[in-house]
Design an enzyme around this catalytic site. Structure first.
Site, PDB file in Angstrom:
ATOM      1  N   HIS A 116     -26.362  21.995  -0.811  1.00 14.27           N
ATOM      2  CA  HIS A 116     -26.454  22.589  -2.137  1.00 14.27           C
ATOM      3  C   HIS A 116     -25.423  23.688  -2.310  1.00 14.27           C
ATOM      4  CE1 HIS A 116     -28.512  23.407  -5.862  1.00 14.27           C
ATOM      5  NE2 HIS A 116     -28.517  24.700  -5.573  1.00 14.27           N
TER       6      HIS A 116
ATOM      7  N   GLU B 151      -7.011   1.762 -13.382  1.00 13.16           N
ATOM      8  CA  GLU B 151      -6.377   2.902 -12.716  1.00 13.16           C
ATOM      9  C   GLU B 151      -5.147   3.360 -13.505  1.00 13.16           C
ATOM     10  OE1 GLU B 151      -5.725   1.779  -8.623  1.00 13.16           O
ATOM     11  OE2 GLU B 151      -7.805   2.237  -8.084  1.00 13.16           O
TER      12      GLU B 151
ATOM     13  N   CYS C 198       0.824  -1.213   0.000  1.00 16.66           N
ATOM     14  CA  CYS C 198       0.000   0.000   0.000  1.00 16.66           C
ATOM     15  C   CYS C 198       0.857   1.262   0.000  1.00 16.66           C
ATOM     16  CB  CYS C 198      -0.938  -0.019   1.207  1.00 16.66           C
ATOM     17  SG  CYS C 198      -1.915   1.476   1.375  1.00 16.66           S
TER      18      CYS C 198
ATOM     19  N   CYS D  14      -1.532   1.709  -3.090  1.00 17.34           N
ATOM     20  CA  CYS D  14      -2.497   2.799  -2.872  1.00 17.34           C
ATOM     21  C   CYS D  14      -1.867   4.193  -2.857  1.00 17.34           C
ATOM     22  CB  CYS D  14      -3.208   2.617  -1.529  1.00 17.34           C
ATOM     23  SG  CYS D  14      -3.445   0.916  -1.012  1.00 17.34           S
TER      24      CYS D  14
ATOM     25  N   GLU E 295     -25.561  15.761  -3.343  1.00 17.63           N
ATOM     26  CA  GLU E 295     -26.957  15.928  -2.909  1.00 17.63           C
ATOM     27  C   GLU E 295     -27.910  15.067  -3.739  1.00 17.63           C
ATOM     28  OE1 GLU E 295     -28.803  19.849  -3.548  1.00 17.63           O
ATOM     29  OE2 GLU E 295     -27.228  20.282  -4.992  1.00 17.63           O
TER      30      GLU E 295
ATOM     31  N   TYR F  42      -8.896  -3.587 -11.080  1.00 17.55           N
ATOM     32  CA  TYR F  42      -8.559  -2.293 -10.476  1.00 17.55           C
ATOM     33  C   TYR F  42      -7.307  -1.664 -11.097  1.00 17.55           C
ATOM     34  CZ  TYR F  42     -11.447  -2.905  -6.179  1.00 17.55           C
ATOM     35  OH  TYR F  42     -12.450  -3.047  -5.265  1.00 17.55           O
TER      36      TYR F  42
ATOM     37  N   LYS G 183       0.043   5.308  -6.110  1.00 16.10           N
ATOM     38  CA  LYS G 183      -0.983   5.322  -7.166  1.00 16.10           C
ATOM     39  C   LYS G 183      -1.861   6.570  -7.059  1.00 16.10           C
ATOM     40  CE  LYS G 183      -4.758   4.179  -6.258  1.00 16.10           C
ATOM     41  NZ  LYS G 183      -5.241   2.830  -6.098  1.00 16.10           N
TER      42      LYS G 183
HETATM   43  P1  NDP Z   1      -7.819  -8.007 -10.361  1.00 14.68           P
HETATM   44  O1  NDP Z   1      -7.998  -9.334  -9.787  1.00 14.68           O
HETATM   45  O2  NDP Z   1      -8.670  -6.877  -9.924  1.00 14.68           O
HETATM   46  O3  NDP Z   1      -7.913  -8.099 -11.940  1.00 14.68           O
HETATM   47  C1  NDP Z   1      -7.127  -8.984 -12.672  1.00 14.68           C
HETATM   48  C2  NDP Z   1      -7.485  -8.864 -14.131  1.00 14.68           C
HETATM   49  O4  NDP Z   1      -6.592  -9.651 -14.904  1.00 14.68           O
HETATM   50  C3  NDP Z   1      -8.889  -9.347 -14.425  1.00 14.68           C
HETATM   51  O5  NDP Z   1      -9.507  -8.457 -15.331  1.00 14.68           O
HETATM   52  C4  NDP Z   1      -8.648 -10.716 -15.062  1.00 14.68           C
HETATM   53  O6  NDP Z   1      -9.604 -11.050 -16.023  1.00 14.68           O
HETATM   54  C5  NDP Z   1      -7.328 -10.482 -15.773  1.00 14.68           C
HETATM   55  N1  NDP Z   1      -6.591 -11.713 -15.987  1.00 14.68           N
HETATM   56  C6  NDP Z   1      -6.358 -12.711 -15.101  1.00 14.68           C
HETATM   57  N2  NDP Z   1      -5.649 -13.699 -15.677  1.00 14.68           N
HETATM   58  C7  NDP Z   1      -5.432 -13.335 -16.954  1.00 14.68           C
HETATM   59  C8  NDP Z   1      -4.794 -13.935 -18.048  1.00 14.68           C
HETATM   60  N3  NDP Z   1      -4.209 -15.137 -17.937  1.00 14.68           N
HETATM   61  N4  NDP Z   1      -4.763 -13.286 -19.225  1.00 14.68           N
HETATM   62  C9  NDP Z   1      -5.369 -12.079 -19.347  1.00 14.68           C
HETATM   63  N5  NDP Z   1      -5.994 -11.455 -18.347  1.00 14.68           N
HETATM   64  C10 NDP Z   1      -6.029 -12.067 -17.157  1.00 14.68           C
HETATM   65  O7  NDP Z   1      -6.270  -7.713 -10.133  1.00 14.68           O
HETATM   66  P2  NDP Z   1      -5.379  -6.398 -10.180  1.00 14.68           P
HETATM   67  O8  NDP Z   1      -4.044  -6.918 -10.540  1.00 14.68           O
HETATM   68  O9  NDP Z   1      -5.999  -5.332 -10.997  1.00 14.68           O
HETATM   69  O10 NDP Z   1      -5.409  -5.907  -8.669  1.00 14.68           O
HETATM   70  C11 NDP Z   1      -5.160  -6.812  -7.602  1.00 14.68           C
HETATM   71  C12 NDP Z   1      -6.010  -6.478  -6.413  1.00 14.68           C
HETATM   72  O11 NDP Z   1      -5.449  -5.383  -5.726  1.00 14.68           O
HETATM   73  C13 NDP Z   1      -7.438  -6.036  -6.744  1.00 14.68           C
HETATM   74  O12 NDP Z   1      -8.307  -7.100  -6.918  1.00 14.68           O
HETATM   75  C14 NDP Z   1      -7.787  -5.214  -5.551  1.00 14.68           C
HETATM   76  O13 NDP Z   1      -8.308  -6.037  -4.544  1.00 14.68           O
HETATM   77  C15 NDP Z   1      -6.471  -4.609  -5.129  1.00 14.68           C
HETATM   78  N6  NDP Z   1      -6.383  -3.223  -5.583  1.00 14.68           N
HETATM   79  C16 NDP Z   1      -7.228  -2.304  -5.032  1.00 14.68           C
HETATM   80  C17 NDP Z   1      -7.206  -1.001  -5.437  1.00 14.68           C
HETATM   81  C18 NDP Z   1      -8.159  -0.021  -4.849  1.00 14.68           C
HETATM   82  O14 NDP Z   1      -8.704  -0.276  -3.780  1.00 14.68           O
HETATM   83  N7  NDP Z   1      -8.411   1.113  -5.501  1.00 14.68           N
HETATM   84  C19 NDP Z   1      -6.269  -0.535  -6.466  1.00 14.68           C
HETATM   85  C20 NDP Z   1      -5.437  -1.589  -6.998  1.00 14.68           C
HETATM   86  C21 NDP Z   1      -5.503  -2.862  -6.552  1.00 14.68           C
HETATM   87  P3  NDP Z   1     -11.080 -11.599 -15.610  1.00 14.68           P
HETATM   88  O15 NDP Z   1     -11.825 -10.391 -15.125  1.00 14.68           O
HETATM   89  O16 NDP Z   1     -11.619 -12.121 -16.895  1.00 14.68           O
HETATM   90  O17 NDP Z   1     -10.867 -12.644 -14.573  1.00 14.68           O
END
Ligand code: NDP
Length: 460
Positions: free
Chosen positions: A444, A189, A46, A51, A449, A185, A54
């Protein structure tokens, strides 16, 4: 608590990220003798590669829109605004160093012993710490595993050329052309960030539409807004291979397209960070979802070894790890029985541009759970954009269980969505009704709101 004298510490925490540091400090505050082991940076993902940096980069990217918006309010810039990556990156590095220092002082102030060492479980109460002075063994009545997650990159030809989210923050050179793989995410982002900072940006997602699991309307709305801002969205395709090109990389997609870019980020999820932790030898293994199984007391199959945060089932979010740490300490060191954490109303924000804020059920999940639901939604151009000329729109939406009138989901896409939904989350968590929302007087003129003036039913 059992006789602690046979162990050097009452608690040894492995991993000084959000959850680990909170558990260590809170346990120490109860009078327990606590140590924490960390072989990287204090503050974990984080603070160092998640976080915090980012959000700083997201602020930087938002200035792009602000410069454009300012003209309609009478501001004139001396010339076209230009962006210097090195300034942002290096200011970020200084800020993170400052935070690392704060974490160190917080631990010291709490009386927690810090070992800059790699930890490995030797038995249910012993950890081997490997640091610059060699290996030492430390014993503890309880051990908390708080090592979090680690980015995972799928295997495909040339995948070694893709960076992960640990490597993206400190690039030497600003990528004029940026590509991110994934639809979660991090992908949305970072595509927003680099697009805002001025890169030609591509997002590659294998499915129909990114942000699986979020409210469908939110996903569609975000897709339209991100595309309007200039992010090139490629859905229903994947990376087939990455080849180094003359200048950057040639990214071959499964749909036949080839994109030339300077940097490829793989944002394809994270896995429990348990490498070399010694779990297998002690009979501790991951479940089918890749998480460490625990009971309601955060105990693994070895009752003296506890786990929290991204290692266990639940949303991989800093505030969740913090809440779990507080619970764990209450249970094991304060001898209280806290209310179990309510995982169903954990709010979350996605810092894509515009931001998403959400709490509770999506419309789709609510339809499955309740016999009848009511949906109230509005989408509008925020007041600021009457003069800025920006076409950006804001979405706000409430999902209501018809039988009880309880608001079971609230969603927003727009400026400061996370800030606004944090307040709304209290109401949803408390189980307030649509009538409670309606009886609340608005502030307002704000965008927020709208959440208390949504009177027209959009659909059932
Ligand atoms: P996520 O799990 O959110 O997303 C992973 C993405 O990668 C999905 O869209 C998934 O597709 C895709 N994917 C998985 N395997 C493959 C593959 N073999 N080939 C192509 N695409 C693939 O992971 P992130 O890495 O984005 O983030 C990790 C975690 O960190 C998040 O889930 C979140 O909990 C946390 N995070 C939170 C934030 C916040 O609070 N603002 C900011 C950043 C991270 P599919 O959808 O089809 O499974």
């Amino acid at each position: 608590m059992a006789d602690v004298s046979e162990y050097e510490y009452d608690l040894l925490v492995i991993g000084a990220g959000s959850g680990g540091v909170r558990a260590a400090r809170m346990a120490a505050a109860t009078g327990a003798k606590v140590a924490i082991a960390e072989d990287r940076y204090l503050g974990g993902t984080c603070v160092n590669v998640g976080c915090v940096p980012k959000k700083l980069y997201s602020y930087a990217a938002h200035f792009h829109d602000s410069f454009d918006d300012a003209a309609g309010f009478g501001w004139q810039l001396p010339g076209p605004a230009s962006f210097d990556w090195a300034t942002l990156r290096d200011n970020k590095i200084s800020e993170i160093k400052r935070l690392n220092g704060i974490y160190q002082r917080m631990l010291e102030g709490a009386g927690v012993t810090l070992f800059n060492a790699r930890a490995r479980l030797a038995d249910a109460h012993t950890v081997t710490l490997s640091g610059e002075h060699g290996d030492i063994s430390v014993t503890a009545q309880k051990i908390v595993l708080a090592t979090g997650g680690w980015p995972w990159v799928p295997d495909f030809p040339g995948s070694e050329h893709a960076l992960d989210s640990n490597q993206i923050f400190d690039l030497d050179t600003f990528p004029k052309r940026f590509l991110v793989l994934g639809g979660g995410y991090i992908a949305v982002e970072f595509s927003s960030i680099f697009n805002g900072l001025g890169s030609e940006t591509h997002l590659i997602y294998r499915g129909e539409l990114f942000l699986k699991g979020f409210d469908q309307q939110v996903r569609e709305f975000t897709c339209a807004e991100m595309a309007r801002k200039g992010v090139n969205l490629h859905f229903n395709t994947n990376i087939e291979r990455i080849e180094p090109g003359q200048d950057g990389y040639n990214v071959h997609l499964t749909n036949g397209d080839v994109l030339e870019v300077d940097v490829v980020l793989a944002a394809t999820g994270r896995k429990a960070n348990i490498r070399d932790l010694g779990l297998e030898a002690l009979g501790l293994s991951l479940d089918d979802t890749g998480k460490i199984p625990i009971n309601e007391r955060f105990e693994t199959a070895l009752p003296s070894v506890l786990a929290l945060g991204d290692l266990i089932t639940g949303p991989e979010l800093t505030p969740v790890a913090l809440a779990e740490a507080m619970q764990l300490v209450d249970i094991h060191f304060a001898d209280t029985v806290p209310q179990p954490l309510d995982y169903s109303t954990i709010p979350t924000a996605v810092f894509c541009h515009p931001n998403i804020g959400t709490v509770g059920l999506s419309e789709e999940a609510a339809r499955e759970k309740f016999t009848d639901i009511r949906v109230y939604s509005t989408d509008f151009r925020a007041m600021k954009h009457t003069l800025s000329g920006s076409q950006e729109r804001t979405l706000m939406k409430l999902v209501v269980d018809d039988a009880t009138d309880v608001v079971v989901g609230a969603h927003m896409v727009g400026d400061d969505a996370g800030e606004i939904i944090q307040g709304i989350a209290i109401a949803v968590r408390a189980g307030l009704t649509k009538q409670d929302f309606d009886r609340t007087v608005g502030i307002h003129p704000t965008g927020a709101e709208e959440f208390v003036t949504l009177r027209t039913l959009t659909r059932r």
